[in-house]
Scaffold this active site. Structure first.
Site, PDB file in Angstrom:
ATOM      1  N   ASP A  49      33.696  22.721-153.805  1.00  0.00           N
ATOM      2  CA  ASP A  49      32.733  22.919-154.889  1.00  0.00           C
ATOM      3  C   ASP A  49      31.283  22.834-154.403  1.00  0.00           C
ATOM      4  O   ASP A  49      30.944  21.989-153.574  1.00  0.00           O
ATOM      5  CB  ASP A  49      32.922  21.849-155.976  1.00  0.00           C
ATOM      6  CG  ASP A  49      34.278  21.925-156.671  1.00  0.00           C
ATOM      7  OD1 ASP A  49      35.234  22.439-156.071  1.00  0.00           O
ATOM      8  OD2 ASP A  49      34.366  21.439-157.818  1.00  0.00           O
TER       9      ASP A  49
ATOM     10  N   HIS B  39      28.604  23.765-157.084  1.00  0.00           N
ATOM     11  CA  HIS B  39      27.999  23.397-158.374  1.00  0.00           C
ATOM     12  C   HIS B  39      26.480  23.525-158.437  1.00  0.00           C
ATOM     13  O   HIS B  39      25.781  22.600-158.855  1.00  0.00           O
ATOM     14  CB  HIS B  39      28.423  21.976-158.769  1.00  0.00           C
ATOM     15  CG  HIS B  39      29.799  21.925-159.365  1.00  0.00           C
ATOM     16  ND1 HIS B  39      30.144  22.632-160.499  1.00  0.00           N
ATOM     17  CD2 HIS B  39      30.918  21.266-158.979  1.00  0.00           C
ATOM     18  CE1 HIS B  39      31.421  22.409-160.781  1.00  0.00           C
ATOM     19  NE2 HIS B  39      31.923  21.598-159.875  1.00  0.00           N
TER      20      HIS B  39
ATOM     21  N   ASP C 140      33.887  27.112-158.082  1.00  0.00           N
ATOM     22  CA  ASP C 140      32.910  26.194-158.685  1.00  0.00           C
ATOM     23  C   ASP C 140      31.544  26.306-158.005  1.00  0.00           C
ATOM     24  O   ASP C 140      30.992  25.341-157.480  1.00  0.00           O
ATOM     25  CB  ASP C 140      33.421  24.744-158.713  1.00  0.00           C
ATOM     26  CG  ASP C 140      34.385  24.497-159.873  1.00  0.00           C
ATOM     27  OD1 ASP C 140      34.867  25.474-160.471  1.00  0.00           O
ATOM     28  OD2 ASP C 140      34.654  23.319-160.193  1.00  0.00           O
TER      29      ASP C 140
ATOM     30  N   ASN D 173      37.541  26.710-161.799  1.00  0.00           N
ATOM     31  CA  ASN D 173      37.645  26.579-163.262  1.00  0.00           C
ATOM     32  C   ASN D 173      36.287  26.724-163.950  1.00  0.00           C
ATOM     33  O   ASN D 173      36.227  27.025-165.141  1.00  0.00           O
ATOM     34  CB  ASN D 173      38.310  25.252-163.655  1.00  0.00           C
ATOM     35  CG  ASN D 173      37.525  24.038-163.218  1.00  0.00           C
ATOM     36  OD1 ASN D 173      37.173  23.901-162.047  1.00  0.00           O
ATOM     37  ND2 ASN D 173      37.233  23.144-164.142  1.00  0.00           N
ATOM     38  N   HIS D 174      35.186  26.544-163.195  1.00  0.00           N
ATOM     39  CA  HIS D 174      33.860  26.730-163.800  1.00  0.00           C
ATOM     40  C   HIS D 174      33.408  28.184-163.813  1.00  0.00           C
ATOM     41  O   HIS D 174      32.393  28.496-164.440  1.00  0.00           O
ATOM     42  CB  HIS D 174      32.812  25.850-163.111  1.00  0.00           C
ATOM     43  CG  HIS D 174      32.849  24.433-163.584  1.00  0.00           C
ATOM     44  ND1 HIS D 174      31.982  23.930-164.538  1.00  0.00           N
ATOM     45  CD2 HIS D 174      33.683  23.416-163.269  1.00  0.00           C
ATOM     46  CE1 HIS D 174      32.281  22.659-164.772  1.00  0.00           C
ATOM     47  NE2 HIS D 174      33.312  22.327-164.009  1.00  0.00           N
TER      48      HIS D 174
ATOM     49  N   HIS E 131      41.618  26.801-155.911  1.00  0.00           N
ATOM     50  CA  HIS E 131      40.632  25.846-156.394  1.00  0.00           C
ATOM     51  C   HIS E 131      41.258  24.524-156.833  1.00  0.00           C
ATOM     52  O   HIS E 131      40.832  23.445-156.430  1.00  0.00           O
ATOM     53  CB  HIS E 131      39.812  26.423-157.552  1.00  0.00           C
ATOM     54  CG  HIS E 131      38.810  25.426-158.069  1.00  0.00           C
ATOM     55  ND1 HIS E 131      37.706  25.056-157.330  1.00  0.00           N
ATOM     56  CD2 HIS E 131      38.773  24.676-159.210  1.00  0.00           C
ATOM     57  CE1 HIS E 131      37.028  24.128-158.006  1.00  0.00           C
ATOM     58  NE2 HIS E 131      37.653  23.880-159.137  1.00  0.00           N
TER      59      HIS E 131
ATOM     60  N   HIS F 244      37.996  20.997-156.325  1.00  0.00           N
ATOM     61  CA  HIS F 244      38.209  20.582-157.729  1.00  0.00           C
ATOM     62  C   HIS F 244      38.030  19.095-158.029  1.00  0.00           C
ATOM     63  O   HIS F 244      37.765  18.729-159.163  1.00  0.00           O
ATOM     64  CB  HIS F 244      39.604  21.045-158.164  1.00  0.00           C
ATOM     65  CG  HIS F 244      39.859  21.040-159.642  1.00  0.00           C
ATOM     66  ND1 HIS F 244      38.947  21.494-160.574  1.00  0.00           N
ATOM     67  CD2 HIS F 244      40.955  20.655-160.353  1.00  0.00           C
ATOM     68  CE1 HIS F 244      39.477  21.389-161.795  1.00  0.00           C
ATOM     69  NE2 HIS F 244      40.690  20.880-161.683  1.00  0.00           N
TER      70      HIS F 244
END
Length: 307
Positions: free
Chosen positions: A54, A56, A82, A114-115, A164, A238
């Site tokens: 990730d 982010h 992500d 998932n984002h 992920h 994740h």
């Protein structure tokens, strides 16, 4: 070739954490779509490759990742999703990765987290950031359309399965993943959802996930999956791990986390996994980019969007 020089200029701009124009985003997304639509749900990746978790929206930490891991195209990268939400620079982060994908399609692989979803980004920051920086939701719309084209997983040298989140009770084989119609918003349940949401847990079989999506899966599930697909291990992201990476189930599952000092306050280090041509592993641990290298987002950004 004018296209490439334009793209190189945009990459330079994005590397400086400067926005590109809305019509440039539109054109970039159109090109990215042409490339991504050809990729498999289980995208084949050749070693040597550096695997990342990730990000982010932590743009300056992504720059730090490239500093310690090498730049594209010299280093071949696989990012496990992500890219957006929570950090201050989701727009610049995702657009830089996407521009690198269009410029060097064989040197960077992006899979979906998932984002990378319309629903999640409306809650966790990317939607608001697009609106703030561009003055409309158009850029958010272009980007979320691209999310639907991102591959769901990757397989390195036929031996390391990268995803992920994790496994799904609906999926026993990689071929079953290949048959999913991925070009859609992440569903609330089912195999596509599980791949992006599930977590390993010290248990046997399947458990209810506290996340409200996906499942918890145990070591027996992993042993069965790895044997059925003749793979050595599963690599996933994740979950925040304070040390940057964490082994599970006797080194059959690996979590890699690549956002240092997550949310600018967690105090964790980050990791990336370098795999050589024999799949020998080397972890590179890195800390958040030093404060002086990051423009701390001012309360009232200058030239925040293009009119």
């Amino acid at each position: 070739m004018g296209d490439m020089s334009d793209l190189d200029r945009q990459i330079d701009q994005l590397r400086r954490c400067e926005l590109i124009k809305e019509n440039e985003v539109k054109a970039l997304c159109a090109k990215a779509r042409e490339i991504l639509v050809e990729e498999s749900n289980v995208q084949r990746v050749d070693s040597p490759v550096t695997v990342c978790g990730d990000i982010h929206g932590q743009f300056y930490d992504l720059k730090e990742l490239f500093r310690v891991g090498g730049d594209v195209p010299e280093t071949n990268y696989l990012f496990m999703g992500d890219f957006v939400d929570r950090g201050f620079y989701s727009v610049e982060t995702f657009l830089l990765l996407l521009a690198l994908k269009v410029r060097y399609p064989d040197r960077i692989t992006l899979i979906r987290g998932n984002h990378e979803s319309r629903q999640i980004t409306q809650v966790y920051g990317f939607y608001d950031e697009c609106l703030r920086k561009y003055g409309s939701v158009t850029v958010w719309r272009y980007c979320t359309e691209i999310f639907d084209y991102l591959s769901l997983s990757a397989i390195i040298d036929g031996k390391i399965f990268c995803v992920h989140g994790g496994l799904s009770p609906s999926i026993q084989t990689l071929d079953q993943i290949r048959t999913i119609d991925r070009k859609q918003e992440v569903p609330h349940d089912g195999p596509m959802c599980d791949l992006l949401w599930s977590d390993p847990e010290d248990t046997t079989g399947w458990g209810v996930s506290p996340r409200g999506a996906g499942y918890l899966f145990g070591s027996d599930v992993v042993a069965q999956f790895n044997a059925a697909n003749d793979i050595d291990m599963i690599c996933r992201a994740h979950q925040l791990v304070m040390e940057g990476y964490k082994w599970h189930f006797n080194e059959t599952v690996l979590t890699v986390w690549s956002a240092p000092n997550y949310c600018y306050r967690c105090g964790n280090v980050a990791a990336i996994l370098e795999l050589d041509e024999h799949l020998q592993k080397e972890f590179i641990i890195f800390e958040a980019a030093p404060q002086e290298t990051r423009g701390i987002p001012s309360k009232k950004p200058v030239a925040d969007y293009f009119l």
